[in-house]
Design a protein around this motif. Sequence first.
Motif, PDB file in Angstrom:
ATOM      1  N   ARG A   1     -21.264  50.842  12.541  1.00  0.00           N
ATOM      2  CA  ARG A   1     -20.527  52.038  11.847  1.00  0.00           C
ATOM      3  C   ARG A   1     -19.074  51.486  11.118  1.00  0.00           C
ATOM      4  O   ARG A   1     -18.542  51.958  10.447  1.00  0.00           O
ATOM      5  N   ALA A   2     -18.949  49.918  11.330  1.00  0.00           N
ATOM      6  CA  ALA A   2     -18.038  49.506  10.598  1.00  0.00           C
ATOM      7  C   ALA A   2     -17.980  48.918   9.509  1.00  0.00           C
ATOM      8  O   ALA A   2     -18.867  48.504   9.180  1.00  0.00           O
ATOM      9  N   PHE A   3     -16.829  48.901   8.548  1.00  0.00           N
ATOM     10  CA  PHE A   3     -16.649  47.964   7.555  1.00  0.00           C
ATOM     11  C   PHE A   3     -15.379  47.648   7.122  1.00  0.00           C
ATOM     12  O   PHE A   3     -14.307  48.436   7.415  1.00  0.00           O
ATOM     13  N   SER A   4     -14.938  46.469   6.612  1.00  0.00           N
ATOM     14  CA  SER A   4     -13.682  46.151   6.266  1.00  0.00           C
ATOM     15  C   SER A   4     -13.480  46.418   4.917  1.00  0.00           C
ATOM     16  O   SER A   4     -14.183  45.877   3.892  1.00  0.00           O
ATOM     17  N   LEU A   5     -12.455  47.102   4.391  1.00  0.00           N
ATOM     18  CA  LEU A   5     -12.020  47.292   3.108  1.00  0.00           C
ATOM     19  C   LEU A   5     -11.248  46.111   2.725  1.00  0.00           C
ATOM     20  O   LEU A   5     -10.593  45.269   3.468  1.00  0.00           O
ATOM     21  N   PRO A   6     -11.120  45.941   1.026  1.00  0.00           N
ATOM     22  CA  PRO A   6     -10.297  44.879   0.878  1.00  0.00           C
ATOM     23  C   PRO A   6      -8.837  44.793   1.159  1.00  0.00           C
ATOM     24  O   PRO A   6      -8.254  45.834   1.179  1.00  0.00           O
ATOM     25  N   LEU A   7      -8.098  43.805   1.564  1.00  0.00           N
ATOM     26  CA  LEU A   7      -6.926  43.777   2.189  1.00  0.00           C
ATOM     27  C   LEU A   7      -6.332  42.265   1.930  1.00  0.00           C
ATOM     28  O   LEU A   7      -6.868  41.534   2.687  1.00  0.00           O
ATOM     29  N   PHE A   8      -5.441  42.058   1.170  1.00  0.00           N
ATOM     30  CA  PHE A   8      -4.847  40.682   1.047  1.00  0.00           C
ATOM     31  C   PHE A   8      -3.408  40.832   0.131  1.00  0.00           C
ATOM     32  O   PHE A   8      -3.275  42.077  -0.375  1.00  0.00           O
ATOM     33  N   PRO A   9      -2.705  40.043   0.419  1.00  0.00           N
ATOM     34  CA  PRO A   9      -1.194  40.145  -0.440  1.00  0.00           C
ATOM     35  C   PRO A   9      -1.492  40.266  -1.868  1.00  0.00           C
ATOM     36  O   PRO A   9      -2.391  39.490  -2.308  1.00  0.00           O
ATOM     37  N   GLY A  10      -0.828  41.198  -2.549  1.00  0.00           N
ATOM     38  CA  GLY A  10      -1.001  41.137  -3.874  1.00  0.00           C
ATOM     39  C   GLY A  10      -1.948  42.419  -4.357  1.00  0.00           C
ATOM     40  O   GLY A  10      -2.237  42.927  -5.493  1.00  0.00           O
ATOM     41  N   LEU A  11      -2.900  42.747  -3.372  1.00  0.00           N
ATOM     42  CA  LEU A  11      -3.800  44.142  -3.496  1.00  0.00           C
ATOM     43  C   LEU A  11      -2.889  45.187  -3.980  1.00  0.00           C
ATOM     44  O   LEU A  11      -1.719  45.584  -3.314  1.00  0.00           O
TER      45      LEU A  11
END
Length: 392
Positions: free
Chosen positions: A362-372
């Motif tokens: 059921r999991a997923f990771s959304l985009p996440l990084f400095p500058g997003l």
Amino acid sequence: MNQDKFIPYSKQIISEEDIKEVNKVLRSPLITQGPISKEFESRLADVASAKYAISTNSATSALHISCLALGLEKGDILWTSPNTFVASANCALYCDASIDFVDIDISTGLISIHLLEEKLRKAKKEKKIPKIIVPVHFAGTSCAMKEIFRLSKEYGFSIIEDASHALGGSYNRDPVGSCKYSDITIFSFHPVKMITTGEGGMITTNDLKLAKRLEKLKSHGITKNKSEFIGSKIFSWTYEQQDLGFNYRMSDINAALGLSQLKRIRNIVKERNNLLSNYKSLLSTLPITFLEIPKDVISSVHLAVILLEPQLAIHHSVIFDLMRKSNIGVQLHYIPVHTQPYYQSIGFKEGQFPASEDYSSRAFSLPLFPGLTFSQQEYIYNQLKINFKKVM
Ligand SMILES: *Cc1c(COP(=O)(O)O)cnc(C)c1O
């Protein structure tokens, strides 16, 4: 907003300053085993509030020699949780030890203290207490280290914190890596992690003996320190190989990048926390939940994981694939290690660790990084909303 560029779930951020620092090393006499890797170690020890820091060429090699330094060998057992990258478990097998898992608490993705206690009680009866436990600070959130430490005293095992995600975070006001409740902490500097050296890792400890053993193991088992020599014939050129070690050293080129990046760690953690808060408010009406972060933890927020609500009758791969089609690089962290074909081949079975398996379905990771940017986050939210509508 129209979005034709792929947004990855994470990526490295390299500044002009970083490039300048790497260039300096390239023009210097020592591009490996020079002063910069030492300086990087010392700065990281400061950031983590640990006495000693030992750089390596990856977190995987850091895990390997940490297990060796703690004496893990054939006949011994190491436990970790299945919701991790395979390296947290593979290190046991490198040492000919056996591996077992403790399931997670699905609300945090972290090792379940309750299940750990239960498993220890059973293991004690069977005389199968693990030599080492590797708690994984998943998504940058520290495990409940006080509890794990208390259990380590009661049952007698060593602790290696896998903080590959958690540089810059804290637990109970102490920086992750302080080893207040563990023997060793390891970090990763792969490009998707908190800071990068290209490839690289670091070990922190407060134990001088362990630090010396690790220093030797990462460099062929060799010492050049005359005070440690075993033999009696000592010449000016003498070095001694005293153990079977490896070449797991970090070059000064890599260290220069890490040292420069490390200067920004506070801001990186702050920005990642802000980005996660934005996601939480943007996505508040969608049928998803975020992982909980315990009150005594400041997470480095390495990942923005969302869990589809269990009553949704869709497989998360459907949403996953639709998001990828919208050029959004969602990722699954993690396929439970015990379900990997290799782990199945050594005897693990699906269904053995149900919380990790339920979580990963059921999991997923959304985009996440400095500058997003906020508008990218809005785009991601809108695509999620549209894609949910399509399938519900
Ligand atoms: C990335 C990662 C590792 C391995 O790190 P490398 O530096 O790539 O060897 C180990 N454990 C966890 C939890 C990781 O995320």
